[in-house]
Scaffold this active site. Structure first.
Site, PDB file in Angstrom:
ATOM      1  N   LYS A 221      29.161  34.180  41.967  1.00 41.84           N
ATOM      2  CA  LYS A 221      29.091  35.281  42.939  1.00 41.84           C
ATOM      3  C   LYS A 221      28.947  34.757  44.364  1.00 41.84           C
ATOM      4  CE  LYS A 221      28.919  38.933  40.085  1.00 41.84           C
ATOM      5  NZ  LYS A 221      29.557  40.231  40.161  1.00 41.84           N
ATOM      6  N   ARG A 255      27.047  36.959  31.309  1.00 47.19           N
ATOM      7  CA  ARG A 255      28.502  37.092  31.528  1.00 47.19           C
ATOM      8  C   ARG A 255      28.936  35.988  32.491  1.00 47.19           C
ATOM      9  NH1 ARG A 255      32.136  39.554  35.100  1.00 47.19           N
ATOM     10  NH2 ARG A 255      33.988  40.427  34.081  1.00 47.19           N
TER      11      ARG A 255
END
Length: 277
Positions: A221, A255
């Site tokens: 991210k 994930r």
């Protein structure tokens, strides 16, 4: 803790690895790499071999500013790879979509889990998910992918995310989805600043109060770029650190893009946790 569909059960006593398989041309990390069936199937096989127990297949990018795709386009992208994986493996397959007809077609093709960044808020999604009879993952997002990073603000990010998830749990149950088959995702990077994201990590265990499985999706991210000035392909160490911090606080599903490294990390964590003598 576990989730079940009609045919099988996934034990969540220990954290499970969900491998990301984006069959899109424009996803932020691996866009264009796996949008052909042979490459996608090869990647799925590699992730299963490396320790993924869930393969999360997405046919529409949800990165900030991403363009929307039609239902027909998304179906054409995801159904062939779901069918191909299902033909040769009983791995859990997750369909990453917000569109009811994509959910319906994906489950018919062999998907075991619906993973929706919009938390089944699109018209018809709740009913389709309930009729499908498979577990669902509902995520918090402030805004939509097109505008979610335009100055997101909260009075208290933990409380507001929890309140939203609580409301969506109630709506899922009302629609006929079994409570024990609801997975929660606080939505790292979806309408959150770097400070919001790191506070979510700091208090991740708050979401265990729901007594439901919780998913952590921090892989590669931009929060790590904002903190450490890292390009997407330089974020392995930071992604693993974030995943470990969430796993130590009780995350049930991680994930990730980097399956082998995450599986190795979890093996070490679980070995240390059990080394009492």
């Amino acid at each position: 803790m576990k989730i079940s569909n009609q045919n099988k059960t996934l034990d969540l006593t220990y954290p499970q690895v969900m491998g990301i398989l984006n069959v899109t041309p424009d996803s932020f990390s691996d866009g264009g790499r796996f949008n052909h069936i042979d490459a996608a199937l090869k990647q799925a096989r590699a992730m299963i071999r490396d320790g993924a127990t869930i393969i999360d297949i997405g046919g529409e990018s949800t990165r900030p500013g991403a363009a929307q795709v039609s239902e027909e386009q998304e179906i054409a992208r995801v159904i062939p790879i779901i069918e191909a994986i299902r033909l040769e493996s009983d791995v859990w397959i997750s369909i990453d979509t917000s569109k009811p007809q994509v959910m319906k077609r994906a489950v018919a093709a062999g998907a075991d889990l619906i993973n929706d960044v919009r938390a089944l808020t699109v018209d018809g999604a709740l009913d389709v998910a309930a009729q499908a009879g498979v577990p669902v993952c509902i995520m918090h997002m402030q805004g939509q992918p097109q505008d979610m990073q335009d100055n997101p603000q909260y009075c208290d990010v933990i409380d507001e995310v929890a309140d939203f998830l609580n409301e969506r749990i109630a709506q899922c149950i009302k629609a006929g989805i079994k409570r024990e088959n609801i997975v929660l995702d606080p939505g790292f990077g979806f309408g959150k600043t770097m400070a919001h994201n790191f506070r979510l990590i700091n208090q991740f265990n708050r979401f265990l109060d729901f007594k439901l499985p919780v998913l952590a999706g921090l892989s590669r991210k931009s929060m790590f770029d904002h903190l450490l000035s890292l390009k997407v392909d330089e974020r392995l160490a930071s992604s693993l650190t974030g995943a470990l911090l969430c796993a130590q606080q009780g995350a049930h599903i991680l994930r990730v893009h980097d399956v082998k490294e995450t599986a190795d990390m979890l093996k070490i964590m679980n070995t240390v946790a059990s080394a009492t003598h």
